[in-house]
Design a protein around this motif. Structure first.
Motif, PDB file in Angstrom:
ATOM      1  N   TYR A 108      46.882 121.332 105.188  1.00 21.65           N
ATOM      2  CA  TYR A 108      45.753 121.896 104.448  1.00 21.65           C
ATOM      3  C   TYR A 108      44.713 122.620 105.312  1.00 21.65           C
ATOM      4  O   TYR A 108      43.840 123.287 104.775  1.00 21.65           O
ATOM      5  CB  TYR A 108      45.077 120.809 103.612  1.00 21.65           C
ATOM      6  CG  TYR A 108      45.944 120.418 102.453  1.00 21.65           C
ATOM      7  CD1 TYR A 108      45.959 121.188 101.292  1.00 21.65           C
ATOM      8  CD2 TYR A 108      46.803 119.337 102.531  1.00 21.65           C
ATOM      9  CE1 TYR A 108      46.786 120.863 100.234  1.00 21.65           C
ATOM     10  CE2 TYR A 108      47.641 119.005 101.476  1.00 21.65           C
ATOM     11  CZ  TYR A 108      47.624 119.772 100.330  1.00 21.65           C
ATOM     12  OH  TYR A 108      48.454 119.454  99.285  1.00 21.65           O
ATOM     13  N   ARG A 109      44.811 122.515 106.609  1.00 19.90           N
ATOM     14  CA  ARG A 109      43.808 123.118 107.498  1.00 19.90           C
ATOM     15  C   ARG A 109      43.618 124.610 107.248  1.00 19.90           C
ATOM     16  O   ARG A 109      42.507 125.120 107.252  1.00 19.90           O
ATOM     17  CB  ARG A 109      44.207 122.877 108.953  1.00 19.90           C
ATOM     18  CG  ARG A 109      43.213 123.370 109.960  1.00 19.90           C
ATOM     19  CD  ARG A 109      43.657 123.107 111.387  1.00 19.90           C
ATOM     20  NE  ARG A 109      44.311 121.822 111.574  1.00 19.90           N
ATOM     21  CZ  ARG A 109      43.699 120.699 111.942  1.00 19.90           C
ATOM     22  NH1 ARG A 109      42.414 120.709 112.157  1.00 19.90           N
ATOM     23  NH2 ARG A 109      44.366 119.577 112.096  1.00 19.90           N
ATOM     24  N   MET A 110      44.683 125.334 106.994  1.00 20.96           N
ATOM     25  CA  MET A 110      44.594 126.783 106.804  1.00 20.96           C
ATOM     26  C   MET A 110      44.345 127.163 105.340  1.00 20.96           C
ATOM     27  O   MET A 110      44.287 128.331 105.009  1.00 20.96           O
ATOM     28  CB  MET A 110      45.868 127.462 107.313  1.00 20.96           C
ATOM     29  CG  MET A 110      46.155 127.203 108.797  1.00 20.96           C
ATOM     30  SD  MET A 110      44.770 127.585 109.883  1.00 20.96           S
ATOM     31  CE  MET A 110      44.759 129.349 109.740  1.00 20.96           C
ATOM     32  N   ARG A 111      44.185 126.177 104.474  1.00 20.09           N
ATOM     33  CA  ARG A 111      43.952 126.439 103.047  1.00 20.09           C
ATOM     34  C   ARG A 111      42.493 126.258 102.662  1.00 20.09           C
ATOM     35  O   ARG A 111      42.164 126.135 101.494  1.00 20.09           O
ATOM     36  CB  ARG A 111      44.820 125.515 102.203  1.00 20.09           C
ATOM     37  CG  ARG A 111      46.296 125.740 102.421  1.00 20.09           C
ATOM     38  CD  ARG A 111      47.078 124.825 101.538  1.00 20.09           C
ATOM     39  NE  ARG A 111      48.471 124.815 101.904  1.00 20.09           N
ATOM     40  CZ  ARG A 111      49.400 124.237 101.184  1.00 20.09           C
ATOM     41  NH1 ARG A 111      49.085 123.632 100.053  1.00 20.09           N
ATOM     42  NH2 ARG A 111      50.648 124.257 101.578  1.00 20.09           N
ATOM     43  N   GLY A 112      41.639 126.208 103.652  1.00 18.46           N
ATOM     44  CA  GLY A 112      40.217 126.038 103.401  1.00 18.46           C
ATOM     45  C   GLY A 112      39.488 125.817 104.705  1.00 18.46           C
ATOM     46  O   GLY A 112      39.992 126.163 105.770  1.00 18.46           O
TER      47      GLY A 112
END
Length: 145
Positions: A108-112
């Protein structure tokens, strides 16, 4: 007629899941508090983040060094995270390094955007921790992007 400010305040008030004690719940000494946030870039990512956070919470009773945990959410703002209390820095770091936690962060790091705050206290006082955490959560932080 309801004032617009009331609606805005309600949208800015985090929903906090009840306290989940950990193995260190009876600690009377110093603690480390960690407050984390993920702000999803897209609404479609929110259910996955929430589900994975809830699954991690289910194993909290066996998390070595954990005093306890609250999960929080500001659904309308696509924001959520945790307020976790630890016996010491080493216990928190063990959690951060857990493969399941690393997997969630990598997914999820690159999704927000992710942010965190951490502090120490002489003893665990739930009301004081929640007050400081809520203040941090509702800080006006610009959206990335």
């Amino acid at each position: 007629m309801e004032e617009p400010n009331i609606a805005a305040r309600l949208l800015a008030t985090p929903v906090i899941v009840p306290w989940m004690p950990g193995p260190g719940a009876s600690t009377t000494g110093p603690v480390v508090v960690s407050v984390t946030e993920i702000r999803a870039a897209h609404r479609r990512d929110v259910p996955g983040v929430a589900a994975r956070g809830c699954r991690m919470r289910m194993g909290w009773y066996g998390m070595s060094g954990a005093v306890g945990l609250w999960l929080w959410s500001l659904p309308a703002a696509l924001r959520g995270g945790s307020i976790s209390v630890w016996e010491d820095e080493q216990s928190l770091q063990r959690f951060i390094d857990l493969p399941r936690h690393v997997d969630i962060m990598n997914s999820y790091r690159m999704r927000g955007t992710v942010r965190a705050d951490r502090w120490s206290a002489e003893r665990f006082e739930p009301g004081a921790v929640l007050e400081r955490a809520r203040d941090w959560i509702v800080e006006v932080v610009p959206c990335a992007g």
